[in-house]
Enzyme design. Structure first.
Site, PDB file in Angstrom:
ATOM      1  N   ASN A  39       0.866  -1.183   0.000  1.00 24.32           N
ATOM      2  CA  ASN A  39       0.000   0.000   0.000  1.00 24.32           C
ATOM      3  C   ASN A  39       0.902   1.232   0.000  1.00 24.32           C
ATOM      4  OD1 ASN A  39      -1.800   2.055   0.515  1.00 24.32           O
ATOM      5  ND2 ASN A  39      -2.230   1.427   2.629  1.00 24.32           N
ATOM      6  N   TRP A  40       0.980   1.892  -1.145  1.00 27.91           N
ATOM      7  CA  TRP A  40       1.904   3.030  -1.268  1.00 27.91           C
ATOM      8  C   TRP A  40       1.357   4.309  -0.642  1.00 27.91           C
ATOM      9  CZ3 TRP A  40       3.721   2.589  -7.115  1.00 27.91           C
ATOM     10  CH2 TRP A  40       4.426   1.382  -7.271  1.00 27.91           C
ATOM     11  N   LYS A  41       0.086   4.290  -0.276  1.00 27.29           N
ATOM     12  CA  LYS A  41      -0.564   5.479   0.318  1.00 27.29           C
ATOM     13  C   LYS A  41      -0.361   6.697  -0.587  1.00 27.29           C
ATOM     14  CE  LYS A  41       0.292   3.374   4.745  1.00 27.29           C
ATOM     15  NZ  LYS A  41       0.217   3.475   6.186  1.00 27.29           N
ATOM     16  N   HIS A  53      -9.294   0.686   5.231  1.00 22.10           N
ATOM     17  CA  HIS A  53      -7.963   0.925   5.790  1.00 22.10           C
ATOM     18  C   HIS A  53      -8.090   1.879   6.969  1.00 22.10           C
ATOM     19  CE1 HIS A  53      -3.884   2.361   6.299  1.00 22.10           C
ATOM     20  NE2 HIS A  53      -3.515   1.219   5.756  1.00 22.10           N
ATOM     21  N   GLU A 111      -6.526   4.388   7.907  1.00 23.62           N
ATOM     22  CA  GLU A 111      -6.436   5.833   7.631  1.00 23.62           C
ATOM     23  C   GLU A 111      -7.743   6.352   7.030  1.00 23.62           C
ATOM     24  OE1 GLU A 111      -2.742   5.384   5.559  1.00 23.62           O
ATOM     25  OE2 GLU A 111      -1.871   4.819   7.478  1.00 23.62           O
ATOM     26  N   GLU A 123      -4.962  -5.267  10.820  1.00 21.93           N
ATOM     27  CA  GLU A 123      -3.979  -4.196  10.931  1.00 21.93           C
ATOM     28  C   GLU A 123      -4.224  -3.399  12.203  1.00 21.93           C
ATOM     29  OE1 GLU A 123      -2.145  -3.192   6.903  1.00 21.93           O
ATOM     30  OE2 GLU A 123      -3.907  -1.917   7.117  1.00 21.93           O
ATOM     31  N   GLY A 136       2.651   2.143  10.549  1.00 19.81           N
ATOM     32  CA  GLY A 136       3.568   3.256  10.333  1.00 19.81           C
ATOM     33  C   GLY A 136       4.326   3.690  11.581  1.00 19.81           C
ATOM     34  N   SER A 176       3.758  -2.310  10.342  1.00 18.20           N
ATOM     35  CA  SER A 176       5.210  -2.288  10.552  1.00 18.20           C
ATOM     36  C   SER A 176       5.897  -3.615  10.246  1.00 18.20           C
ATOM     37  CB  SER A 176       5.543  -1.805  11.975  1.00 18.20           C
ATOM     38  OG  SER A 176       5.094  -0.472  12.148  1.00 18.20           O
ATOM     39  N   GLY A 230       2.899  -1.312   4.238  1.00 20.64           N
ATOM     40  CA  GLY A 230       2.908   0.119   3.930  1.00 20.64           C
ATOM     41  C   GLY A 230       4.315   0.602   3.643  1.00 20.64           C
ATOM     42  N   GLY A 231       4.951   1.180   4.648  1.00 20.23           N
ATOM     43  CA  GLY A 231       6.261   1.816   4.477  1.00 20.23           C
ATOM     44  C   GLY A 231       7.284   0.966   3.738  1.00 20.23           C
TER      45      GLY A 231
HETATM   46  C1  PEP Z   1      -0.608  -0.067   6.011  1.00 18.78           C
HETATM   47  O1  PEP Z   1      -0.711   1.118   5.781  1.00 18.78           O
HETATM   48  O2  PEP Z   1      -1.477  -0.846   5.597  1.00 18.78           O
HETATM   49  C2  PEP Z   1       0.553  -0.538   6.765  1.00 18.78           C
HETATM   50  C3  PEP Z   1       0.548  -1.763   7.197  1.00 18.78           C
HETATM   51  O3  PEP Z   1       1.577   0.364   6.962  1.00 18.78           O
HETATM   52  P1  PEP Z   1       3.039   0.053   7.601  1.00 18.78           P
HETATM   53  O4  PEP Z   1       3.516  -1.224   6.981  1.00 18.78           O
HETATM   54  O5  PEP Z   1       3.863   1.246   7.200  1.00 18.78           O
HETATM   55  O6  PEP Z   1       2.846  -0.064   9.063  1.00 18.78           O
END
Ligand code: PEP
Length: 258
Positions: free
Chosen positions: A11-13, A100, A102, A172, A178, A218, A239-240
């Site tokens: 997920n590049w956000k 998600h 966010e 999640e 994040g 994470s 994500g990241g």
């Molecule tokens: C996400 O946004 O779905 C996520 C899991 O982010 P991160 O891996 O950065 O915690």
């Protein structure tokens, strides 16, 4: 019961620009193509780069699938700024994320809206990755399983049995997204097991055992192996770490081998 096929989706956000999105997608594609027999992989770029990334992946005949981070549940009409499932299909998207954290916590999406989106994604023939997970406050109040159950039940209400093979759940925990702090493998397994128990009650044993439950929050190359070794963790929503081709590929290889 056949083993569930692992899945890792990035997920590049709201990150990348057009050039870096293309570079990242092609770098990842080059690394996953030898793994196409073992794992399902995808990336979810920002809406505005979906077309360019999709064309590049198609030209490379890549196994890396295209996904969207969100969409609106109506098929078309006066919904300024929104994107429909049909539009995503038109761009050859395979996956769509719904719920998600966010979207829920920054943009105020309710369980009801997430349910309508989930139903619309599946009715359009796309594959939905439905995200659930508790906040830190809810975790401290011992409400993790209750929150996951409420969110999953709300979304499952509108899902037709014939669509279940295109539904994946992503657990999640909001406090892990994040932050660099992941759930422990035991805590992730515990939450996944409870989600699978709920699925057994709502959709029946066979469907529940074949549905994938991804962990997100994470995940990094350094903690992926112990998370993916858990029996009910079927891969990850990343994500990241999905913004770095080497890190993302390392996580994909770990999932493929688990
Ligand atoms: C996400 O946004 O779905 C996520 C899991 O982010 P991160 O891996 O950065 O915690």
């Amino acid at each position: 019961m056949a083993k569930r096929r692992p899945m890792v989706v990035g997920n590049w956000k709201m990150n990348t620009d057009r050039a870096s999105a293309l570079r990242l997608a092609l770098d990842v594609a080059a690394g996953v193509d030898s793994l196409r027999a073992e794992i399902d992989t995808g990336v979810c770029p920002p809406f505005v780069y979906l077309d360019a990334v999709g064309r590049a992946l198609a030209a490379a005949n890549s196994a890396l699938a295209l996904g969207a981070q969100d969409m609106y549940f109506e098929p078309n009409g006066a919904f300024t700024g929104e994107i429909s499932a049909e539009m995503l299909r038109d761009l050859s998207c395979t996956y769509v994320l719904t719920g998600h954290s966010e979207r829920r916590h920054v943009l105020g999406e309710s369980d009801e809206m997430v349910a309508r989106k989930t139903e619309a994604v599946l009715d359009a023939g796309l594959h939905c990755i439905l995200c659930v997970g508790e906040t830190l406050e809810q975790r401290k109040a011992n409400q993790t399983n209750e929150v996951n159950e409420r969110r999953a039940r709300a979304a499952l209400k509108g899902v037709k049995p014939s669509s279940l093979s295109r539904l994946t759940i992503a657990y999640e925990p909001v406090w892990a997204i994040g932050t660099g702090v992941s759930a422990t493998p035991a805590d992730a397994q515990d939450a996944h097991e409870r989600i699978r128990d709920l699925l057994v009650r709502v959709v029946g044993q066979d469907a529940a055992q074949s549905m994938r439950i991804l962990y997100g929050g994470s995940v990094k190359p350094s903690n992926a192996a112990e998370l993916f070794a858990q029996p009910d963790v079927d891969g990850g929503l990343i994500g990241g770490a999905s913004l770095n081709a080497e890190d993302f590929l390392s996580i994909i290889r770990t999932a493929a081998a688990s």
